[in-house]
Design an enzyme around this catalytic site. Structure first.
Site, PDB file in Angstrom:
ATOM      1  N   GLU A   1      -1.330  -5.935   8.692  1.00  0.00           N
ATOM      2  CA  GLU A   1      -0.620  -5.351   9.499  1.00  0.00           C
ATOM      3  C   GLU A   1      -1.281  -5.527  10.843  1.00  0.00           C
ATOM      4  O   GLU A   1      -2.570  -5.451  11.143  1.00  0.00           O
ATOM      5  CB  GLU A   1      -0.922  -3.692   9.338  1.00  0.00           C
ATOM      6  CG  GLU A   1       0.353  -3.406   8.034  1.00  0.00           C
ATOM      7  CD  GLU A   1       0.371  -1.942   7.859  1.00  0.00           C
ATOM      8  OE1 GLU A   1       0.054  -1.052   8.828  1.00  0.00           O
ATOM      9  OE2 GLU A   1       0.818  -1.315   7.084  1.00  0.00           O
TER      10      GLU A   1
ATOM     11  N   ASP B   1       1.014  -1.208   0.179  1.00  0.00           N
ATOM     12  CA  ASP B   1       0.016  -0.099  -0.162  1.00  0.00           C
ATOM     13  C   ASP B   1       0.784   1.273   0.192  1.00  0.00           C
ATOM     14  O   ASP B   1       0.252   2.514  -0.103  1.00  0.00           O
ATOM     15  CB  ASP B   1      -0.904   0.194   1.127  1.00  0.00           C
ATOM     16  CG  ASP B   1      -0.358  -0.238   2.545  1.00  0.00           C
ATOM     17  OD1 ASP B   1       0.881  -0.202   2.693  1.00  0.00           O
ATOM     18  OD2 ASP B   1      -1.100  -0.159   3.555  1.00  0.00           O
ATOM     19  N   SER B   2       2.177   1.135   0.204  1.00  0.00           N
ATOM     20  CA  SER B   2       2.914   2.369  -0.008  1.00  0.00           C
ATOM     21  C   SER B   2       2.879   2.836  -1.440  1.00  0.00           C
ATOM     22  O   SER B   2       3.379   4.043  -1.767  1.00  0.00           O
ATOM     23  CB  SER B   2       4.391   1.846   0.048  1.00  0.00           C
ATOM     24  OG  SER B   2       4.691   0.793  -0.889  1.00  0.00           O
TER      25      SER B   2
ATOM     26  N   GLU C   1       9.103  -4.455  10.751  1.00  0.00           N
ATOM     27  CA  GLU C   1       9.531  -3.106  10.153  1.00  0.00           C
ATOM     28  C   GLU C   1      10.042  -2.289  11.361  1.00  0.00           C
ATOM     29  O   GLU C   1       9.324  -1.829  12.320  1.00  0.00           O
ATOM     30  CB  GLU C   1       8.596  -2.395   9.489  1.00  0.00           C
ATOM     31  CG  GLU C   1       8.806  -1.050   8.926  1.00  0.00           C
ATOM     32  CD  GLU C   1       7.845  -0.411   7.711  1.00  0.00           C
ATOM     33  OE1 GLU C   1       8.098   0.613   7.401  1.00  0.00           O
ATOM     34  OE2 GLU C   1       6.866  -1.310   7.571  1.00  0.00           O
TER      35      GLU C   1
END
EC number: 2.1.2.11
Length: 257
Positions: A118, A42-43, A185
């Site tokens: 996520e 989704d970046s 991350e």
């Protein structure tokens, strides 16, 4: 490549490499690089749609771009990189039934073989468990979770004892639920090492140090195409400057003809 094959990589201590892609050109580049995983993250909201965060990207955006990426692949399907699609904001936080519907749309309408989710709050864990029971492979994502930046910010996670232990517990929970891998991350390197040692499934790091079973990078960051670079990704070229100068040279030359 199937998701289950990544566990074999870990057992053989074979490094896993993942790159992001957002269209057919970046998909082709990522696949031809030899990357094991191509992630339609989704970046892309920031990389190619011009948003300031990942939050505005929609399910329709993700399906559209995942299909574009897959059209850049050239190998036979069993030889292709593993194509994974991010579930965007509010597609899995709104109940199990909706999450199954939305993840099902991704798997049915694209060539993605897995989705990435996520977090590991109880509601998210219920969703992940349901998706896996329905036959949809899930990649987890812990640490800095960009969809939660309004609460957590874009800063390193796991750097105090409470969050350190929570991320470890969450990683073990995701493995128990059946996730085939977990992205870690922007967490401390030693925390990533502890998790990598305890899990049987592979950990894929971004800003999490050298001890993960693999690494993932946003391709546009690696190529130096963005104005702002994350502190944990050093570009391999200054792409924006190089390509910008070449385009200026071409435009100037053409105007003289």
């Amino acid at each position: 490549m199937l998701p289950s094959e990544l566990v074999k990589y870990k057992k053989k201590s074979q490094k896993i490499i993942a790159l992001t892609a957002w269209d057919s050109i970046s998909g082709s580049l990522a696949e031809h690089s030899g990357a094991d995983i191509v992630l339609v993250g989704d970046s892309l909201a920031m990389v190619c749609l011009g948003y300031k965060s990942t939050l505005p990207v929609t399910l329709e955006n993700m399906i559209y771009h995942t299909n574009a990426v897959s059209r850049g692949f050239s190998k036979e399907i069993e030889e292709q990189s593993l194509l994974v699609c991010d579930m965007p904001f509010l597609t899995y936080q709104c109940g199990e039934n909706k999450a199954v519907e939305y993840a099902g749309k991704i798997i049915k309408n694209t060539y993605a073989k897995a989705v990435k989710v996520e977090g590991a709050d109880p509601e998210v864990q219920n969703v992940i468990s349901r998706l896996i029971r329905m036959g949809i492979p899930v990649m987890g994502h812990l640490g800095l979770t960009p969809q939660s930046y309004l609460n957590l910010g874009f800063k390193q996670q796991g750097n105090n004892s409470e969050s350190h232990e929570k991320i470890k517990r969450d990683a073990l929970s995701l493995e128990k639920l059946g996730c085939f891998s977990i992205v870690l991350e922007h967490i401390p390197e030693l925390l990533a090492k502890e998790i990598q040692t305890e899990l049987e499934i592979p950990t894929i790091g971004i800003g999490a140090g050298k001890f993960c079973d693999g690494q993932v990078r946003v391709t546009a960051d690696l190529l130096g195409l963005n104005d702002k670079q994350p502190p944990f990704c050093r570009p391999i070229i200054d792409g924006k400057k190089i390509f910008g100068e070449k385009l200026k040279e071409w435009v100037a030359a053409e105007k003289l003809n």
